[in-house]
Design a protein around this motif. Sequence first.
Motif, PDB file in Angstrom:
ATOM      1  N   GLY A 160       0.920  -1.203   0.013  1.00 35.95           N
ATOM      2  CA  GLY A 160       0.015  -0.043  -0.042  1.00 35.95           C
ATOM      3  C   GLY A 160       0.814   1.302  -0.034  1.00 35.95           C
ATOM      4  O   GLY A 160       0.446   2.008  -0.681  1.00 35.95           O
ATOM      5  N   VAL A 161       2.116   1.197   0.688  1.00 37.67           N
ATOM      6  CA  VAL A 161       2.828   2.639   1.026  1.00 37.67           C
ATOM      7  C   VAL A 161       3.593   2.514  -0.458  1.00 37.67           C
ATOM      8  O   VAL A 161       3.598   3.650  -1.056  1.00 37.67           O
ATOM      9  N   LEU A 162       4.162   1.518  -1.087  1.00 34.65           N
ATOM     10  CA  LEU A 162       5.025   1.593  -2.157  1.00 34.65           C
ATOM     11  C   LEU A 162       4.068   1.787  -3.539  1.00 34.65           C
ATOM     12  O   LEU A 162       4.596   2.393  -4.636  1.00 34.65           O
ATOM     13  N   MET A 163       3.102   1.322  -3.630  1.00 36.24           N
ATOM     14  CA  MET A 163       1.946   1.530  -4.793  1.00 36.24           C
ATOM     15  C   MET A 163       1.795   2.785  -5.396  1.00 36.24           C
ATOM     16  O   MET A 163       2.150   3.013  -6.628  1.00 36.24           O
ATOM     17  N   ARG A 164       1.572   4.060  -4.410  1.00 36.23           N
ATOM     18  CA  ARG A 164       1.536   5.216  -5.004  1.00 36.23           C
ATOM     19  C   ARG A 164       2.711   5.971  -5.453  1.00 36.23           C
ATOM     20  O   ARG A 164       2.832   6.649  -6.447  1.00 36.23           O
TER      21      ARG A 164
ATOM     22  N   LEU B 194       3.747   0.216  -9.498  1.00 39.82           N
ATOM     23  CA  LEU B 194       3.168  -1.117  -9.563  1.00 39.82           C
ATOM     24  C   LEU B 194       4.170  -2.173  -9.510  1.00 39.82           C
ATOM     25  O   LEU B 194       4.213  -3.037  -8.710  1.00 39.82           O
ATOM     26  N   VAL B 195       5.228  -2.142 -10.106  1.00 38.74           N
ATOM     27  CA  VAL B 195       6.148  -2.991 -10.260  1.00 38.74           C
ATOM     28  C   VAL B 195       6.937  -3.100  -8.839  1.00 38.74           C
ATOM     29  O   VAL B 195       7.232  -4.296  -8.505  1.00 38.74           O
ATOM     30  N   PRO B 196       7.431  -1.903  -8.293  1.00 34.69           N
ATOM     31  CA  PRO B 196       8.310  -2.480  -7.131  1.00 34.69           C
ATOM     32  C   PRO B 196       7.470  -2.803  -5.816  1.00 34.69           C
ATOM     33  O   PRO B 196       7.698  -3.407  -5.129  1.00 34.69           O
ATOM     34  N   ALA B 197       6.246  -2.129  -5.969  1.00 40.00           N
ATOM     35  CA  ALA B 197       5.148  -2.693  -4.971  1.00 40.00           C
ATOM     36  C   ALA B 197       4.826  -4.207  -5.232  1.00 40.00           C
ATOM     37  O   ALA B 197       4.803  -4.962  -4.154  1.00 40.00           O
ATOM     38  N   VAL B 198       4.621  -4.892  -6.259  1.00 38.49           N
ATOM     39  CA  VAL B 198       4.429  -6.258  -6.456  1.00 38.49           C
ATOM     40  C   VAL B 198       5.679  -7.078  -6.123  1.00 38.49           C
ATOM     41  O   VAL B 198       5.534  -7.971  -5.307  1.00 38.49           O
ATOM     42  N   LEU B 199       6.923  -6.654  -6.732  1.00 38.66           N
ATOM     43  CA  LEU B 199       8.044  -7.290  -6.005  1.00 38.66           C
ATOM     44  C   LEU B 199       8.203  -7.241  -4.766  1.00 38.66           C
ATOM     45  O   LEU B 199       8.588  -8.198  -4.009  1.00 38.66           O
ATOM     46  N   ALA B 200       8.030  -6.125  -4.029  1.00 40.37           N
ATOM     47  CA  ALA B 200       8.336  -6.157  -2.438  1.00 40.37           C
ATOM     48  C   ALA B 200       7.096  -7.210  -1.729  1.00 40.37           C
ATOM     49  O   ALA B 200       7.534  -7.458  -0.801  1.00 40.37           O
TER      50      ALA B 200
ATOM     51  N   SER C  46       0.882  -8.413 -13.454  1.00 42.27           N
ATOM     52  CA  SER C  46       0.245  -7.440 -13.146  1.00 42.27           C
ATOM     53  C   SER C  46       0.098  -6.094 -14.040  1.00 42.27           C
ATOM     54  O   SER C  46      -1.231  -5.448 -14.224  1.00 42.27           O
ATOM     55  N   VAL C  47       1.117  -5.904 -14.668  1.00 43.25           N
ATOM     56  CA  VAL C  47       1.333  -4.647 -15.649  1.00 43.25           C
ATOM     57  C   VAL C  47       0.339  -4.907 -16.620  1.00 43.25           C
ATOM     58  O   VAL C  47      -0.315  -4.118 -17.294  1.00 43.25           O
ATOM     59  N   LEU C  48       0.635  -6.338 -17.328  1.00 40.16           N
ATOM     60  CA  LEU C  48      -0.093  -6.563 -18.453  1.00 40.16           C
ATOM     61  C   LEU C  48      -1.603  -6.660 -18.092  1.00 40.16           C
ATOM     62  O   LEU C  48      -2.514  -5.870 -18.893  1.00 40.16           O
ATOM     63  N   VAL C  49      -2.012  -7.062 -16.828  1.00 40.67           N
ATOM     64  CA  VAL C  49      -3.658  -7.363 -16.808  1.00 40.67           C
ATOM     65  C   VAL C  49      -4.206  -5.907 -16.346  1.00 40.67           C
ATOM     66  O   VAL C  49      -5.075  -5.467 -16.921  1.00 40.67           O
TER      67      VAL C  49
ATOM     68  N   LEU D 266       6.119   2.465 -12.957  1.00 42.83           N
ATOM     69  CA  LEU D 266       6.977   2.998 -12.222  1.00 42.83           C
ATOM     70  C   LEU D 266       6.777   4.296 -11.656  1.00 42.83           C
ATOM     71  O   LEU D 266       6.204   5.179 -12.171  1.00 42.83           O
ATOM     72  N   GLY D 267       6.939   4.618 -10.269  1.00 42.40           N
ATOM     73  CA  GLY D 267       6.280   5.976  -9.604  1.00 42.40           C
ATOM     74  C   GLY D 267       7.420   7.061  -9.569  1.00 42.40           C
ATOM     75  O   GLY D 267       8.369   6.935 -10.031  1.00 42.40           O
ATOM     76  N   PRO D 268       6.844   8.181  -9.191  1.00 47.12           N
ATOM     77  CA  PRO D 268       7.572   9.417  -8.855  1.00 47.12           C
ATOM     78  C   PRO D 268       8.859   9.338  -7.818  1.00 47.12           C
ATOM     79  O   PRO D 268       9.748  10.048  -8.182  1.00 47.12           O
TER      80      PRO D 268
END
Length: 153
Positions: free
Chosen positions: A90-94, A98-104, A132-135, A147-149
């Motif tokens: 939840g913290v990493l998503m924003r 998406l990719v780092p959050a799913v990996l974590a 996750s990125v594809l879907v 990839l976020g800010p």
Amino acid sequence: MASLIRHPKDFWTGIIFVCFGLAAVYIGQDYQMGTAGRMGPAYFPTILGTLLALIGAAAVIRGLIRPGEAIGKFHLKNLALVLAAVILFGVLMRGAGLVPAVLAVVLVSAYASPKFSWGPTLLIAAGLAVFSVLVFVKLLGLPLPILGPWLGF
């Protein structure tokens, strides 16, 4: 003296399911139900909560009838790791995307397993990140940052 509960795992799992299911139905009462063709905000939690409560009731009954093993040791460290993984997602998503959050979430939650191994876990994490990125981003078109800010994107 024999206990009324013959299969504690099924019994207590059923109790948890019934509680969560009834809580969803109760919370959904404040919203408009709608119909199957035009679902309101209460439709999904009410139907899903009812089904969950019925499955839980079946598990409770099965726990009273069928003999089974006792509940094992409660692994607090593993529970804390899985909870931390969900919060970290939840913290990493924003901020990180998406990719780092799913990996974590995959790496931290997999570490809770006694069968944890870096090789297969990294492969699963990478596969789930791509999936996750594809879907969610490509097929469903959700406005999720890949990839976020925080990472300069």
